[in-house]
Write a protein that holds these residues in place. Sequence first.
Motif, mmCIF file in Angstrom:
data_model
loop_
_atom_site.group_PDB
_atom_site.id
_atom_site.type_symbol
_atom_site.label_atom_id
_atom_site.label_comp_id
_atom_site.label_asym_id
_atom_site.label_seq_id
_atom_site.Cartn_x
_atom_site.Cartn_y
_atom_site.Cartn_z
ATOM 1 N N UNK A 121 0.864 -1.182 0.000
ATOM 2 C CA UNK A 121 0.000 0.000 0.000
ATOM 3 C C UNK A 121 0.898 1.229 0.000
ATOM 4 N N UNK A 122 0.689 2.151 -0.968
ATOM 5 C CA UNK A 122 1.540 3.344 -1.102
ATOM 6 C C UNK A 122 0.871 4.528 -0.430
ATOM 7 N N UNK A 123 1.714 5.309 0.315
ATOM 8 C CA UNK A 123 1.202 6.463 1.056
ATOM 9 C C UNK A 123 2.166 7.630 0.907
ATOM 10 N N UNK A 124 1.639 8.876 0.993
ATOM 11 C CA UNK A 124 2.499 10.061 1.003
ATOM 12 C C UNK A 124 3.369 10.040 2.242
ATOM 13 N N UNK A 125 4.621 10.421 2.104
ATOM 14 C CA UNK A 125 5.530 10.420 3.235
ATOM 15 C C UNK A 125 6.709 11.328 2.919
ATOM 16 N N UNK A 126 7.327 11.820 3.974
ATOM 17 C CA UNK A 126 8.544 12.596 3.761
ATOM 18 C C UNK A 126 9.756 11.706 3.585
ATOM 19 N N UNK B 77 8.156 12.548 -0.764
ATOM 20 C CA UNK B 77 7.517 13.786 -0.282
ATOM 21 C C UNK B 77 6.670 14.420 -1.376
ATOM 22 N N UNK B 78 5.641 15.164 -1.074
ATOM 23 C CA UNK B 78 4.796 15.813 -2.084
ATOM 24 C C UNK B 78 5.587 16.910 -2.795
ATOM 25 N N UNK B 79 5.299 17.213 -4.086
ATOM 26 C CA UNK B 79 6.019 18.258 -4.839
ATOM 27 C C UNK B 79 5.715 19.643 -4.300
ATOM 28 N N UNK B 80 6.710 20.578 -4.517
ATOM 29 C CA UNK B 80 6.532 21.970 -4.102
ATOM 30 C C UNK B 80 6.602 22.866 -5.348
ATOM 31 N N UNK C 102 1.857 -10.464 4.325
ATOM 32 C CA UNK C 102 2.505 -9.421 5.127
ATOM 33 C C UNK C 102 2.202 -8.089 4.444
ATOM 34 N N UNK C 103 1.485 -7.236 5.159
ATOM 35 C CA UNK C 103 1.101 -5.948 4.587
ATOM 36 C C UNK C 103 2.237 -4.945 4.759
ATOM 37 N N UNK C 104 2.592 -4.253 3.644
ATOM 38 C CA UNK C 104 3.673 -3.284 3.630
ATOM 39 C C UNK C 104 3.135 -1.917 3.241
ATOM 40 N N UNK C 105 3.535 -0.899 4.013
ATOM 41 C CA UNK C 105 3.226 0.477 3.660
ATOM 42 C C UNK C 105 4.471 1.079 3.016
ATOM 43 N N UNK D 42 10.426 3.557 -0.212
ATOM 44 C CA UNK D 42 10.970 3.028 1.048
ATOM 45 C C UNK D 42 9.823 2.480 1.892
ATOM 46 N N UNK D 43 10.035 1.294 2.520
ATOM 47 C CA UNK D 43 9.007 0.689 3.390
ATOM 48 C C UNK D 43 8.928 1.491 4.682
ATOM 49 N N UNK D 44 7.750 2.015 4.985
ATOM 50 C CA UNK D 44 7.568 2.845 6.182
ATOM 51 C C UNK D 44 6.707 2.163 7.254
#
Length: 662
Positions: A567-572, A603-606, A595-598, A577-579
């Motif tokens: 599962x992909x999520x926004x992150x800094x 990071x979001x664009x600026x 095995x569930x992986x986040x 990378x597995x968070x």
Amino acid sequence: MDIQVADTLLGSLVDGRYRISGRVARGGMATVYTATDERLDRTVALKIIHPSQARDVQQQLGRFLERFTDEAKTIARLTHPNVVAVYDQGTHAGLPYLVMEYVRGRTLRDILAERHRLNPDEALAILEQMLAAIAAAHRAGLVHRDVKPENVLVAEAPSGGMGNLVDSVVKVADFGLAQAVEASADDEAGSQLLATVAYVAPELVTDGRADPRTDVYSAGIVLFEMLTGRVPYDGDRPVDVAWQHVDRDVPAPSTLVPTLPPALDRLVSRATRRDPAARPTDAGMLLVEAQAAHEELGNAGDSTTVLRRVTDATMPIAQPTMVVSALQPTDRPSWSRLHGQPTQSRAGRRRAAVQPSGPGAQLREFWDQLMSGGRGRTAVAASIVVLGLIAALTGWWFGVGRYTDAPGLVNMSKAQAEAKAAQGGFTLVYGQPRYDAKAAKDTVVSQDPASSARIVRGGTITLILSLGPERFPVPDVMGKTLELAQLELEQANLVVVQGPQKYDDNLPAGVVIALDPKVGTEVKPGAKITVTVSKGRAPLSVPNLVGKSITDARAALQRLGLVPVETYKDSDKPKDQVIGQSPEDGAGVEKGAEVKLEVSKGPPPVVVPRVVDMPCMDAKALLESQNFPVNIQFNPAGTVRFQNPNENSQVPPGTPITIGCI
């Protein structure tokens, strides 16, 4: 060789007043003595509790004596000619005693042992006096609970002897004594059946409740025994006899004595119905029915003929000739008349008419003078009519008029039942409430007497309220073995359903790790509870994958035979990378588990700001304040003429910005 044990009470002086002179009888609870009341110089009967009975209630002796005293006071207020009078009460050497009227005669048990059974006229005469005594007790709020021949005393007639029991006076003893002891003593089973099992009512056997209808049943059994010479049931053990009263109808007396008339069968059947609501409501009602049956037998007797053999001496061969004479009812003396009976039969008046002398001659002369004139006869007739009306109204009131129908209160709420009972002037008492699957809480589920049953006006109705559907929490069996958990759940009246087994890192194999419904959930009896049992620790351990790239994490899981679910999520954190992971590292799983992986999307664009036309150093300061590295070309002291990436471009944070200054 006979061995007699000396009775230490014989000759002793009780309470400084009663000198004990002899022992009359010894029962299971008390001994009866004759004694002389030295203050009033009269013979009395003194009943004193056995020492063993006092020991049985030693822990509650104060409460027992208080109830015994109250009961004695209540009995003493029963001033009725057919009740053994109570004169006094007290304690002697710590043992409670009663001082009662001494009755010269025998118990009904002694008479039945001698004569086996009685004729219908005698049996009904005794029954009517018994019921008159018991009805007086019922009106005073007492229930005898132990009506039996041993407690019925048949006194000698004034003429002496006991040949004709119709002329004897009957007195009932032991009112309330069994009730006082029962209220004070405890037995191991939690209840005590003091009534003799041969005469016990079914409701006393099943739930221990007693009311006036209990005495009605016992009186019916006594009548059965007087008519047949035996009780309806017997058995090897008292409990077997008691339960026959619950399970079987009392047979008709005529099945044992075929010559008995149907009226007596009907009377016994009415008194001994197994359902208390089907019996007469108290002894007064049964007395009315007994008198009606007696009258029916008397009317049948008016047309009965007596045949006797007469030999005509003038005939060469003796020929039997029938001489017919009507049977007349037996006269009862004034001291033993029942309510509503005439002083003499017509035959008795004819016998008196031929006796010109004696103590009643003057009264007879006055009567003749009174009846010689028309006015006197009119006055006598009017008096007879008035007395008849008074007797009829009195009989109607005590037999019918004071009774009414019990209101129907079942299915009403408690408040509704109380309001309706108050309208009819009834008193409500509440028995032990019970659970009911269909009735809401505080709804009336039963009443006694039943709806439309006969009840004294202003009488007491017992109500049973509902506790609602029975519910209780699921017991906590977590961590117990399956066998113990199943036993505990089944004892709670629940049905166990075994679910699939699961691995558990903390609990060993074979113990409960989950319940559905959960522990503490309110359920009804018979509900199904699904039990999940541990299979122990799983054979594989999940590695630590947090911080690794998704490519490395996939490879590690595939080597162990585990399946990654991403599962992909926004992150800094850096992209890919597995968070996060589930299960956590070190958790036990079996091969093929997911095995569930986040995974970080980065990071979001600026947005790149516009710095064109700004002084070069000012543009550098602005971009660095937004974490953009700055690369200056040409003249740092000049003005920005272009930038890369361009203004308003969306770039990852920290992207280098090149500016050209001229």
